[in-house]
Write a protein that holds these residues in place. Sequence first.
Motif, PDB file in Angstrom:
ATOM      1  N   GLN A 206       4.707  -6.009  -0.961  1.00  0.00           N
ATOM      2  CA  GLN A 206       5.465  -4.768  -0.990  1.00  0.00           C
ATOM      3  C   GLN A 206       4.532  -3.600  -0.667  1.00  0.00           C
ATOM      4  O   GLN A 206       3.369  -3.599  -1.055  1.00  0.00           O
ATOM      5  CB  GLN A 206       6.165  -4.551  -2.330  1.00  0.00           C
ATOM      6  N   TRP A 207       5.065  -2.658   0.097  1.00  0.00           N
ATOM      7  CA  TRP A 207       4.315  -1.466   0.471  1.00  0.00           C
ATOM      8  C   TRP A 207       4.901  -0.296  -0.302  1.00  0.00           C
ATOM      9  O   TRP A 207       6.079   0.041  -0.152  1.00  0.00           O
ATOM     10  CB  TRP A 207       4.419  -1.212   1.965  1.00  0.00           C
ATOM     11  N   VAL A 208       4.069   0.313  -1.118  1.00  0.00           N
ATOM     12  CA  VAL A 208       4.541   1.354  -2.028  1.00  0.00           C
ATOM     13  C   VAL A 208       3.898   2.697  -1.657  1.00  0.00           C
ATOM     14  O   VAL A 208       3.458   2.892  -0.534  1.00  0.00           O
ATOM     15  CB  VAL A 208       4.267   0.959  -3.487  1.00  0.00           C
ATOM     16  N   ASN A 209       3.879   3.625  -2.609  1.00  0.00           N
ATOM     17  CA  ASN A 209       3.409   4.992  -2.348  1.00  0.00           C
ATOM     18  C   ASN A 209       4.194   5.621  -1.198  1.00  0.00           C
ATOM     19  O   ASN A 209       3.650   6.334  -0.357  1.00  0.00           O
ATOM     20  CB  ASN A 209       1.908   5.029  -2.062  1.00  0.00           C
ATOM     21  N   LEU A 210       5.487   5.336  -1.199  1.00  0.00           N
ATOM     22  CA  LEU A 210       6.399   5.886  -0.209  1.00  0.00           C
ATOM     23  C   LEU A 210       7.373   6.841  -0.886  1.00  0.00           C
ATOM     24  O   LEU A 210       7.580   6.790  -2.107  1.00  0.00           O
ATOM     25  CB  LEU A 210       7.188   4.765   0.477  1.00  0.00           C
TER      26      LEU A 210
END
Length: 317
Positions: A206-210
């Motif tokens: 998962q790619w966060v800090n969005l």
Amino acid sequence: MAILGGGEFTYEASGEEWGELPDGWQYNDATAVAVDSRDNVYVFNRGGHPIIVYDSGGRFLRSWGEDIFTMPHGVAIGPDDSVYCADVGDHTVRKLTPEGKLLLTLGEPGRPADAMSGEPFRAPTHLAVDPRSGELLVSDGYGNARVHRYDPDGRLIGSWGESGTFPGHFNIVHNIAIDGDGWVYVADRDNRRVQVFDVEGGYQAQWVNLSRAACVYADTRGRRTLVYVGEYFAGLSSNALGRYLGPRVTIFEQSGEVAARLGDESYGDDPGRFYAPHGIAVDSRGDIYVAEVSAAEFGAMMPGKKLRSMQKLVKQG
């Protein structure tokens, strides 16, 4: 004009509405955008002409769909330039020719599945075509928390996902893309992340800090895969002047490393700023097209103001 990003990811933004609309026409929210093999641009919108097709210079070519769609949401182009449209109003996904001839309908028009049943469809939001196999992946959506996988003829193979915040769970499955290696990218909008899966639904990352990740596009035409994510504003009225809260575009390497962020100010008309990126696509030159549901997100706050719905970010160098 404004210059966004830097280095190999430098773009020029005009802030102007993109696309030479015929007199009297309007987008009334551009919900999605797609680019075909000849760099023609398809804008799915909620004006009176749902699909508007331009060349890459913004010159009008044709329109269609006036008697087909209820509530436009997502558009994608297949490897053979077939056009796939997700309609949240009648709970279907349709495959059409570039001229608008209907080839296939997934779902039963006007007959939604029960809410959160996991059955297709309950307000499906987008579709991606596997470039290796022609299989179809549908993000579903507002009333479900699933991804459905179909063979090229429209037969359901399987489904995955459920409501929640854990890995593999979704809170508004808002957009989907698949790259040439078979990695599936899901814009899990209100969990403010992009999740990565294999084509069978196996969770990878998962790619966060969005901000609110609303749309995703995987571009495999260059020397490496790049993934473009359009994000809504994630602040509140009390911090509307805050920076780095979206709306913006973030470019990822396939590994999940951030390559660039485009836009660091809050929402607005100025070049280099956005309102509500809802669809995104990239042409063969590397230019970025951003469709925005500006009126839906901000129209009530700005009554009487005409808000931009389409931007083009022109790659420099």
